[in-house]
Design an enzyme around this catalytic site. Structure first.
Site, short mmCIF file in Angstrom:
data_model
loop_
_atom_site.label_atom_id
_atom_site.label_comp_id
_atom_site.label_asym_id
_atom_site.label_seq_id
_atom_site.Cartn_x
_atom_site.Cartn_y
_atom_site.Cartn_z
CG HIS A 18 -1.92 -1.17 1.17
ND1 HIS A 18 -3.27 -0.99 1.08
CD2 HIS A 18 -1.72 -2.51 1.14
CE1 HIS A 18 -3.87 -2.16 1.02
NE2 HIS A 18 -2.94 -3.10 1.06
CG ASP A 115 -5.20 2.14 2.21
OD1 ASP A 115 -4.50 1.40 1.51
OD2 ASP A 115 -4.84 2.56 3.33
CB THR A 136 -3.61 -0.13 -2.97
OG1 THR A 136 -4.05 -1.03 -1.94
CG2 THR A 136 -3.27 1.22 -2.38
N GLY A 333 -6.12 -13.65 -0.73
CA GLY A 333 -6.86 -12.38 -0.89
C GLY A 333 -7.18 -12.08 -2.34
CG ASP A 334 -5.57 -8.46 -3.88
OD1 ASP A 334 -4.97 -8.99 -2.93
OD2 ASP A 334 -5.06 -7.57 -4.55
C1 LIG Z 1 -1.94 -3.90 -2.85
C2 LIG Z 1 -1.80 -5.15 -2.03
O1 LIG Z 1 -0.51 -5.19 -1.44
C3 LIG Z 1 -0.20 -6.31 -0.63
O2 LIG Z 1 1.19 -6.15 -0.57
P1 LIG Z 1 2.46 -7.03 -0.95
O3 LIG Z 1 3.64 -6.45 -0.28
O4 LIG Z 1 2.14 -8.45 -0.70
O5 LIG Z 1 2.66 -6.98 -2.52
P2 LIG Z 1 2.77 -5.89 -3.65
O6 LIG Z 1 1.45 -5.22 -3.87
O7 LIG Z 1 3.32 -6.62 -4.79
O8 LIG Z 1 3.81 -4.79 -3.12
C4 LIG Z 1 5.11 -5.13 -2.78
C5 LIG Z 1 5.96 -3.89 -3.01
O9 LIG Z 1 7.17 -4.06 -2.29
C6 LIG Z 1 8.28 -4.01 -3.18
N1 LIG Z 1 9.26 -5.03 -2.75
C7 LIG Z 1 8.84 -6.25 -2.31
C8 LIG Z 1 9.77 -7.17 -1.88
C9 LIG Z 1 11.15 -6.81 -1.88
O10 LIG Z 1 12.04 -7.58 -1.49
N2 LIG Z 1 11.51 -5.58 -2.33
C10 LIG Z 1 10.59 -4.66 -2.77
O11 LIG Z 1 10.95 -3.57 -3.19
C11 LIG Z 1 7.73 -4.32 -4.56
O12 LIG Z 1 8.52 -3.70 -5.56
C12 LIG Z 1 6.32 -3.72 -4.47
O13 LIG Z 1 6.38 -2.35 -4.79
C13 LIG Z 1 -0.73 -7.66 -1.16
O14 LIG Z 1 0.12 -8.17 -2.15
C14 LIG Z 1 -2.06 -7.52 -1.86
O15 LIG Z 1 -2.39 -8.75 -2.51
C15 LIG Z 1 -1.94 -6.40 -2.85
O16 LIG Z 1 -3.01 -6.37 -3.75
#
Ligand SMILES: C[C@@H]1O[C@H](OP(=O)(O)OP(=O)(O)OC[C@H]2O[C@@H](n3ccc(=O)[nH]c3=O)[C@H](O)[C@@H]2O)[C@H](O)[C@H](O)[C@H]1O
Length: 418
Positions: A18, A115, A136, A333-334
């Site tokens: 988010h 949100d 989001t 989830g989604d």
């Molecule tokens: C909206 C909601 O966000 C949640 O967050 P979640 O962190 O799982 O995943 P991402 O939305 O892919 O967000 C993850 C974010 O973390 C960043 N990242 C992740 C791992 C890492 O090692 N390094 C990074 O930079 C990545 O680039 C992205 O921007 C759930 O998924 C949900 O299903 C989704 O719809």
């Protein structure tokens, strides 16, 4: 600030997916000279600077996450806790209301974007500030998940009025229903929604930072488009047996792989969960790392040819503007809805097959999906690569994002006039 530019406070749910998605739209506002005050947990700032492309206009405002009984000390985001504790973190966020009120009184913004804090609309109204619930998750997910029909059965088909779609949810994805019921409780602000504004998909700009030497050096040794990168976002934790099936599937493909995964449930570290002899066998061409990596920069590295994703909406938007092929392995989830949308409707990726009842995948299923998108011979691989390239070209088309962003800004302007 120009006379037509907004002052906006952003207050997203304490979850990386988010926070990063709110930062993508903040970058878009800052690009157009609007001023952003971005409230986020204090220590989490260090992971998010790479996403802030306009530090002159996007000011981070650190906030201490209040202590709540049952929530371990020092917790700031969902990345650090199992799903059952999310409601405690949500309660901690609710305890920030007085601090947020003081901040809003001081900053007097035009808007506050939020949100999961259902109390914000009433607070903002009292202060004469417009509140915007910025969702989001994908519109397809909103249509499927925020509906009143009884959960489990209704999830076998699209909601009334939904366009023809490949999106169906299987019984084993009913697990996501609990998540959604929690999110519904989280997303209770949705009840306050008076008008729905379509904002459009804000695409992540390439970060201005550079890839850590450690990863750049390791990736540079491989041929272009030959490496599998896997990340399951900031929240997903697999059961140990599925964690092992996943990485054994990478090993079976014969391709080099970099997996940035949280330790599986019950394990303290990734190392202790690796199958017998795995580390030695894959020493030359495979890394399984339990840390936080610069995902966007890795996705854009020329050696990376395939992204195995959990289908979080933030990761999918980042994948769509990069060239690596998509293998879809939704978790909860989604994410299953996102996977069906991307693999079934848009056909820009291949979903890993799972058991119809238990929802478990196998190492062979992981290997097959990766080979389909990585090897030229397969018909499906050719189609998916072509579709991904087509959609990437469309999304990156000059002026497209600005066209719907400017329209969104006009809608916000009209909100101020009422
Ligand atoms: C909206 C909601 O966000 C949640 O967050 P979640 O962190 O799982 O995943 P991402 O939305 O892919 O967000 C993850 C974010 O973390 C960043 N990242 C992740 C791992 C890492 O090692 N390094 C990074 O930079 C990545 O680039 C992205 O921007 C759930 O998924 C949900 O299903 C989704 O719809």
């Amino acid at each position: 600030m120009g006379e037509n530019s907004f002052k906006i406070v952003m207050y997203p749910w304490f979850a990386m997916g988010h926070l990063t998605t709110f930062l993508h739209i903040s970058n878009k506002f800052a690009e157009k000279a609007h001023q952003i005050f971005f409230i986020l947990p204090t220590r989490t700032q260090s992971k998010l600077h790479q996403f802030n492309l306009h530090p002159d206009l996007i000011k981070f405002i650190p906030i201490t996450v209040p202590q709540v009984e049952g929530l371990p000390d020092g917790i700031e985001t969902t990345a650090d806790i199992p799903f059952p504790m999310y409601s405690l973190l949500r309660h901690a966020m609710d305890l920030t209301e007085p601090a947020i009120e003081a901040l809003l009184r001081e900053l007097k913004p035009h808007f506050i974007f939020f949100d999961f804090t259902h109390w914000l609309p009433a607070l903002a109204r009292r202060l004469g500030i417009k509140s915007v619930h910025y969702c989001t998750i994908s519109p397809a997910s909103v249509a499927y998940l925020f509906r009143d029909e009884p959960a489990a059965d209704a999830f076998m088909e699209p909601p009334p009025g939904f366009p023809p779609s490949a999106i169906i949810l299987y019984k084993h994805e009913a697990r996501g229903v609990d998540t959604i019921n929690n999110i519904k409780e989280f997303g209770s602000a949705m009840k306050f929604v008076q008008r729905v504004l379509t904002a459009g998909q804000f695409l992540p700009e390439p970060p201005t930072s550079t890839l850590d030497e450690k990863w750049a050096k390791w990736l540079d040794q491989f041929k272009p488009k030959s490496v599998i990168f896997c990340s399951f976002g900031s929240e997903a934790r697999l059961e140990k047996d599925q964690f092992q099936e996943l990485i054994l599937g990478f090993e079976l493909t014969g391709f080099p792989f970099l997996a940035a995964l949280k330790p599986p449930i019950g394990a303290e570290t990734v190392d202790e969960a690796l199958p017998e002899g795995f580390r030695e066998r894959s020493a030359e061409r495979g890394i399984v790392d339990g840390g936080w990596v610069q995902q966007q920069l890795i996705l854009s590295h020329p050696s990376v040819g395939c992204f195995v994703t959990h289908c979080g909406w933030g990761s999918l938007s980042e994948a769509m503007v990069n060239e690596c092929q998509l293998v879809l392995l939704p978790h909860v989830g989604d994410q299953p809805i996102n996977a069906r949308l991307m693999g079934g409707d848009l056909r820009v990726g291949v979903e890993v097959e799972k058991g119809g009842e238990d929802g478990l995948f196998t190492r062979e299923g992981v290997m097959n999906a990766i080979r389909l998108v990585m090897e030229d011979e397969s018909e499906i691989g050719r189609e998916v690569r072509a579709k991904h390239a087509e959609w990437r070209k469309f999304l990156l088309r000059e002026g497209l994002e600005n066209s719907y962003f400017d329209d969104f800004v006009h809608k916000l302007q009209r909100l101020l006039e009422h």
